[in-house]
Write an enzyme that holds these catalytic residues in place. Structure first.
Site, PDB file in Angstrom:
ATOM      1  N   ARG A 228      60.298 177.734  32.366  1.00 50.94           N
ATOM      2  CA  ARG A 228      60.729 176.326  32.245  1.00 50.94           C
ATOM      3  C   ARG A 228      61.656 175.992  33.422  1.00 50.94           C
ATOM      4  O   ARG A 228      61.551 174.950  34.046  1.00 50.94           O
ATOM      5  CB  ARG A 228      61.437 176.086  30.902  1.00 50.94           C
ATOM      6  CG  ARG A 228      60.504 176.217  29.693  1.00 50.94           C
ATOM      7  CD  ARG A 228      61.114 175.657  28.423  1.00 50.94           C
ATOM      8  NE  ARG A 228      62.136 176.497  27.825  1.00 50.94           N
ATOM      9  CZ  ARG A 228      61.926 177.468  26.947  1.00 50.94           C
ATOM     10  NH1 ARG A 228      60.675 177.741  26.562  1.00 50.94           N
ATOM     11  NH2 ARG A 228      62.917 178.167  26.442  1.00 50.94           N
TER      12      ARG A 228
ATOM     13  N   LYS B  44      65.969 151.454  29.287  1.00 53.24           N
ATOM     14  CA  LYS B  44      64.702 152.156  29.554  1.00 53.24           C
ATOM     15  C   LYS B  44      63.659 151.714  28.528  1.00 53.24           C
ATOM     16  O   LYS B  44      63.524 152.306  27.462  1.00 53.24           O
ATOM     17  CB  LYS B  44      64.949 153.679  29.487  1.00 53.24           C
ATOM     18  CG  LYS B  44      63.695 154.511  29.667  1.00 53.24           C
ATOM     19  CD  LYS B  44      64.001 155.979  29.941  1.00 53.24           C
ATOM     20  CE  LYS B  44      62.747 156.813  29.937  1.00 53.24           C
ATOM     21  NZ  LYS B  44      62.926 158.174  30.439  1.00 53.24           N
TER      22      LYS B  44
ATOM     23  N   LYS C 207      71.057 160.041  27.944  1.00 54.57           N
ATOM     24  CA  LYS C 207      69.898 159.318  27.408  1.00 54.57           C
ATOM     25  C   LYS C 207      69.736 159.523  25.912  1.00 54.57           C
ATOM     26  O   LYS C 207      70.009 160.608  25.402  1.00 54.57           O
ATOM     27  CB  LYS C 207      68.621 159.794  28.093  1.00 54.57           C
ATOM     28  CG  LYS C 207      67.445 158.889  27.819  1.00 54.57           C
ATOM     29  CD  LYS C 207      66.128 159.564  28.025  1.00 54.57           C
ATOM     30  CE  LYS C 207      65.680 160.229  26.733  1.00 54.57           C
ATOM     31  NZ  LYS C 207      64.329 160.771  26.817  1.00 54.57           N
TER      32      LYS C 207
HETATM   33  C1  5MM Z   1      60.405 163.791  29.096  1.00 57.16           C
HETATM   34  O1  5MM Z   1      60.053 163.455  27.781  1.00 57.16           O
HETATM   35  C2  5MM Z   1      61.081 162.978  26.906  1.00 57.16           C
HETATM   36  C3  5MM Z   1      60.726 163.378  25.516  1.00 57.16           C
HETATM   37  O2  5MM Z   1      61.135 164.611  25.199  1.00 57.16           O
HETATM   38  P1  5MM Z   1      61.128 165.040  23.638  1.00 57.16           P
HETATM   39  O3  5MM Z   1      60.074 164.213  22.940  1.00 57.16           O
HETATM   40  O4  5MM Z   1      60.802 166.461  23.680  1.00 57.16           O
HETATM   41  O5  5MM Z   1      62.498 164.738  23.130  1.00 57.16           O
HETATM   42  C4  5MM Z   1      61.056 161.463  26.778  1.00 57.16           C
HETATM   43  O6  5MM Z   1      62.184 160.989  26.061  1.00 57.16           O
HETATM   44  C5  5MM Z   1      61.021 160.771  28.081  1.00 57.16           C
HETATM   45  O7  5MM Z   1      62.277 160.773  28.664  1.00 57.16           O
HETATM   46  C6  5MM Z   1      60.569 159.319  27.952  1.00 57.16           C
HETATM   47  O8  5MM Z   1      59.788 159.062  26.834  1.00 57.16           O
HETATM   48  C7  5MM Z   1      59.784 158.953  29.170  1.00 57.16           C
HETATM   49  O9  5MM Z   1      58.766 159.881  29.364  1.00 57.16           O
HETATM   50  P2  5MM Z   1      57.316 159.362  29.748  1.00 57.16           P
HETATM   51  O10 5MM Z   1      56.479 160.594  29.833  1.00 57.16           O
HETATM   52  O11 5MM Z   1      56.912 158.419  28.642  1.00 57.16           O
HETATM   53  O12 5MM Z   1      57.485 158.651  31.070  1.00 57.16           O
END
Ligand code: 5MM
Length: 335
Positions: free
Chosen positions: A44, A217, A134
Site C-alpha cells: 500500500r 467536495k 476530509k
Molecule cells: C479515495 O476514496 C475515498 C473512499 O475511501 P473509503 O470508502 O475507503 O473510505 C473517497 O472518500 C474519496 O475521497 C472520494 O469519494 C473521491 O474519490 P473518487 O474515486 O470518487 O474520485
C-alpha cells in the site's frame, strides 16, 4: 482565520487539485486485489509513495488526502509521508471520519460516524503534519431516498466535524456525495444534490464554521449509472454549475469535485467544461481518487519496481486535470 483561507486557496491555486489517496484498508485491499497485488502495508505504501514522489506533485497536486495508516508511515528515503508531501510544495491532509454506518431510524441509509474523540485525534494529526482534513457523507437516490433524516443527520455531522477541525487550525473538506449508482435522471440528481448541499450550509452556519476556511467536495450532476437517460458533457457542466450557483454561499473559496465512478477522461472532460462555462466566483478544481489513480495502479501492478513508468501515467492524468481546472484541456492532448 485568514490563515485557513490562505491554505484553501493555496491548495487550489493555478489549476492545482487534490489527490484523494485516503482509501481505508478495506477499500485499498479491493483495489489491489483487482490487479492481483497482495494488500500488505508495504505494498500500500509502495504504490502511494510512487505517486507522492512524482514530478507533477509540484505543479498539479496542491493537497493529498491520506488515510490514518499512511500518515504514520515512513518513505523509502526515511522521511515521514507528510514530510515527503510537504517537500514537493503540496499540503498533507487526512481523512478523519470513521466510515458510513447504518442510520438508526432509516436502516437502508447511512450516516457517517467519527465525532467521538475527534478533538483529540485532530490534535494528533495536526502534530503529524496535517493541514487539512476530509469527511464524507453518502446519499443514495431511489424512490423514497434520501430521507430528510439522512440529509439532516449527515449535514449535522459534517458541520460538527468542520467546526472542530477549524478549532484545530486545519481546513475541513466538506464532502456530501450523492452517489451515481441508481436509475435516477440528471434532473433528480440536480434536485437532491441541491437540497443536500443547502442543508449542509444551513448546519455549517449554525455550527459557526467560517465558510472562507473550507473546501466543498461535491459530486457533479450526472444521470444514474443504470438510468437510460444519456446526457451530454455540456449538459453535465450546465446542470452542475446551476446547482452550485444556487446552493453554495459566495464566501466559500473553492470547490473540488469527486470523480464518483466516472472514467478518467470523462472526469477530466466534465471538469474542463465546467471551467469553460464557470460563471461563478468559485475556483472549480478536482479532488479525485479513482480518476487520478486507475491507470497508474494498473501499470504499477505489472511491475511494482517500474516507478518511472507508473509516475509517467500519473503525471499525465494530473496534468490533464490541472489543465481542465483552468478550462484549457482538449481531447487531442490525451495519449
Ligand atoms: C479515495 O476514496 C475515498 C473512499 O475511501 P473509503 O470508502 O475507503 O473510505 C473517497 O472518500 C474519496 O475521497 C472520494 O469519494 C473521491 O474519490 P473518487 O474515486 O470518487 O474520485
Amino acid at each position: 482565520m485568514s490563515e485557513l483561507n490562505n491554505i484553501a486557496l493555496k491548495i487550489l491555486e493555478n489549476g492545482k487539485g487534490i489527490l484523494a489517496a485516503d482509501e481505508s484498508t478495506a477499500t485499498m485491499t479491493k483495489r489491489l486485489n483487482s490487479v492481483n497485488v497482495p494488500s500488505t502495508p508495504e505494498n500500500r505504501l509502495s504504490f502511494r509513495e510512487t505517486l507522492f514522489s512524482s514530478s507533477s506533485m509540484n505543479e498539479c497536486i496542491g493537497g493529498v488526502i491520506l488515510y490514518d495508516e499512511t500518515i504514520r508511515q515512513t518513505s523509502s528515503k526515511k522521511n515521514t509521508i507528510p514530510e515527503l508531501i510537504s517537500n514537493t510544495g503540496s499540503f498533507p491532509g487526512i481523512k478523519v471520519d470513521t466510515g458510513a454506518k447504518v442510520l438508526a431510524g432509516s436502516p437502508e441509509e447511512k450516516v457517517t460516524e467519527g465525532l467521538d474523540g475527534l478533538r483529540d485525534r485532530l490534535k494528533e494529526y495536526h502534530k503529524l503534519g496535517a493541514k487539512f482534513t476530509k469527511w464524507r457523507g453518502v446519499y443514495n437516490i431511489s424512490k423514497n431516498y434520501p430521507s430528510k433524516l439522512s440529509i439532516h443527520s449527515n449535514a449535522h455531522a459534517l458541520a460538527r466535524y468542520s467546526s472542530l477541525v477549524q478549532e484545530c487550525n486545519m481546513v475541513p473538506i466538506v464532502e456530501p456525495e450523492v452517489l451515481m449508482e441508481g436509475y435516477h435522471s440528471a434532473k433528480e440528481c440536480l434536485k437532491i444534490t441541491s437540497e443536500v448541499i443547502k442543508k449542509c450550509f444551513e448546519e455549517l452556519i449554525i455550527q459557526k464554521v467560517d465558510l472562507k476556511g473550507i473546501i466543498l467536495k461535491p459530486n457533479m450532476i450526472l444521470a444514474g449509472d443504470k438510468s437510460k437517460e444519456k446526457i451530454s458533457n455540456e449538459e453535465v457542466a450546465k446542470l452542475t454549475l446551476e446547482c452550485l450557483k444556487t446552493s453554495v454561499p459566495s464566501d466559500v473559496p473553492g470547490i473540488a469535485f469527486l470523480s464518483g465512478g466516472q472514467s478518467e477522461v470523462e472526469a477530466t472532460e466534465n471538469l474542463n467544461l465546467i471551467n469553460k462555462h464557470n460563471n461563478t466566483n468559485f475556483i472549480m478544481s478536482y479532488s479525485y481518487g479513482r480518476a487520478l489513480q486507475q491507470s497508474a495502479l494498473k501499470h504499477w501492478s505489472k511491475d511494482i519496481h517500474n516507478i518511472e513508468g507508473t509516475q509517467k501515467i500519473f503525471n499525465h492524468r494530473a496534468e490533464m486535470n490541472t489543465l481542465a481546472a483552468q478550462g484549457k484541456w482538449s481531447k487531442d492532448l490525451e495519449i
